[in-house]
Design a protein around this motif. Structure first.
Motif, PDB file in Angstrom:
ATOM      1  N   THR A   1      23.206 -52.840  -0.347  1.00  0.00           N
ATOM      2  CA  THR A   1      23.564 -53.326  -1.683  1.00  0.00           C
ATOM      3  C   THR A   1      23.511 -54.854  -1.662  1.00  0.00           C
TER       4      THR A   1
ATOM      5  N   LYS B   1      24.267 -46.816   1.670  1.00  0.00           N
ATOM      6  CA  LYS B   1      24.565 -47.466   0.376  1.00  0.00           C
ATOM      7  C   LYS B   1      25.210 -48.827   0.615  1.00  0.00           C
ATOM      8  N   ALA B   2      26.200 -48.854   1.522  1.00  0.00           N
ATOM      9  CA  ALA B   2      26.960 -50.089   1.731  1.00  0.00           C
ATOM     10  C   ALA B   2      26.087 -51.203   2.303  1.00  0.00           C
TER      11      ALA B   2
ATOM     12  N   ASN C   1      25.656 -48.227  -8.892  1.00  0.00           N
ATOM     13  CA  ASN C   1      26.824 -48.288  -8.023  1.00  0.00           C
ATOM     14  C   ASN C   1      27.868 -47.284  -8.472  1.00  0.00           C
TER      15      ASN C   1
ATOM     16  N   ARG D   1      27.254 -43.184   3.067  1.00  0.00           N
ATOM     17  CA  ARG D   1      28.060 -44.369   2.730  1.00  0.00           C
ATOM     18  C   ARG D   1      27.528 -45.611   3.451  1.00  0.00           C
TER      19      ARG D   1
END
Ligand code: PLP
Length: 422
Positions: A26, A22-23, A7, A19
């Motif tokens: 997670t 990744k967001a 992270n 973004r």
């Protein structure tokens, strides 16, 4: 060992797509233990570094890399099934046939011989004869209730596998798993058992000496007609070979399916008790009905293997078969008159399912093969569901009246000198 940062603290300088990915991928960190097995819908699992990924991929350390090889939801189901089968290990598959294929392929080589029960599921028969047959495996069929005949056949020809079904599809023949395991082992053969009709609640073949047990978890284990799944259980050593077939052929169970089967497994015991309680009353009542020529239910004293079934199973199970008057015509009239049961090919569900094997599960068999498997034209296979007993009994009574009427109409059309075909 170096650790990759999972992270990075600041993504704000990166583009929208980076973004968003990744967001949205997670996972939350959960400290508490969930009370059901979480559904891991991930095809891939990241390692901390290249060395760890290599170690997981080669099996040098436990973990997940790619979901065809192992996924957490499937692994949880496999562990649960090993536990209830009384086995050291298990693997789960995309269907019962995929599981049966892997069990057989983990053992067979070109030139091998299989001795299989003649009362066998149609697709398994086809798998042995057509798929393994093409690869040089010979299969011979035998009445697996005749222990002396099985012993003699194994003594006569070297055999790699003795293959049986605990309760056969569709004729509800019950085999003596412990005796067959002893006979197979005395002749250096392995015993593989398809336990689909019994489910591990009724019978655990590994505890009785079988080398591998295969289940279609699509049926009683899943239990709700909403998932296709299969499983194979056995020793660590044998399941390692089964796993290799699974990895090489890709018959892996999807995590969503594993989740649904885990949910089914939690209620297997209460469902089986209810299936069996209703089946027992229906079977006993059918036996008293004039339009019924024969009832096959392991819990009835009239069943040819009733003594064995009483010893081997705690209850009679949810499957029964019966033969109505009028042969094929009577059987067809019976199922067409029903309003509660589903007219489909599966079994082991919350729904009662009545099938006509000659036109569904055993459609691959020609007339001679049907006769050899003991399947009469009027044979109906019934997987008793969880509906109310009295509703089912009333519906079946309507079906029997329709079978009788169809049989009488057919008899009236045939000249007196000719018997009505059964
Ligand atoms: N074994 C038996 C006895 C079956 O009845 C079936 C399916 O009906 C199978 C195996 C195959 O299971 P699946 O449909 O999950 O592949």
């Amino acid at each position: 060992m170096g650790q990759r940062a999972t992270n990075p603290p600041d993504h704000s300088s990166r583009g929208f797509a980076t973004r968003a990915i990744k967001a949205a991928t997670t996972p939350p960190v959960v400290d508490q233990r969930a009370n059901s097995v979480p559904l891991y819908l991930s095809a891939t699992f990241s390692a901390a570094d290249a060395e760890e990924l290599g170690a997981i991929a080669t099996g040098a350390r436990p973990g997940y890399a790619y979901a065809r090889i192992d996924n957490p939801t499937g692994a949880a189901l496999a562990d649960a099934l090993a536990e209830i089968e009384g086995a050291q290990a298990a693997r789960v598959f995309a269907s019962g046939m995929s599981a049966i294929h892997a069990a057989l392929a983990s053992v067979l080589r070109t030139g091998d011989r299989v001795l299989a029960t003649s009362a066998i599921y149609g697709s398994t028969r086809s798998l042995l004869l057509n798929q393994f047959g093409r690869l040089g495996v010979t299969t011979t069929f035998i009445d697996a209730t005749d222990l002396a005949a099985v012993d003699a056949a194994l003594a006569l020809t070297p055999t790699r596998i003795l293959y049986v079904e605990t309760i056969s599809n569709p004729t509800i023949v019950v085999v003596d798993v412990a005796a067959l395991a002893a006979i197979a082992h005395a002749h250096d053969a392995l015993l593989i058992v398809d336990n689909t009709f019994a489910s591990p609640y009724l019978c655990r073949p590994i505890e009785l000496g079988a080398d591998l047990v295969a289940e279609s978890a699509t049926k009683f284990i899943g239990g709700h007609s909403d998932v296709l799944a299969g499983a194979v259980a056995g020793s660590h050593e044998r399941i390692a070979s089964v796993r290799q077939v699974e990895i090489d052929t890709g018959g892996t169970l999807s995590p969503l399916s594993a989740f649904l089967v885990l949910r089914g497994l939690t209620t297997l015991a209460v469902r089986m008790e209810r299936h069996a309680a209703t089946a027992r009353v229906l079977a006993a009542w059918l036996e008293t009905e004039p339009a019924v020529q024969r009832v096959l239910y392991p819990g009835l004293a009239s069943h040819p293997q009733h003594a064995l079934a009483s010893r081997q199973f705690p209850i009679g199970g949810g499957m029964l078969a019966f033969e109505v008057v009028g042969g094929r015509i009577g059987g067809g009239a019976f199922i067409d008159a029903l309003t509660i049961p589903e007219l489909t090919a599966s079994l082991g569900s919350i729904h009662t399912i009545v099938a006509h094997p000659p036109t569904t599960t055993h459609r691959q068999l020609n007339d001679a093969e049907l006769a050899e498997a003991g399947i009469a034209g009027g044979l109906l296979r019934c997987s008793v569901g969880l509906e109310d007993l009295e509703d089912l009994r009333l519906d079946f009574a309507v079906g029997l009246a329709a079978a009788s009427a169809a049989a009488s109409a057919a008899a009236a059309r045939v000249p007196h000198s000719q018997p009505v075909g059964a």
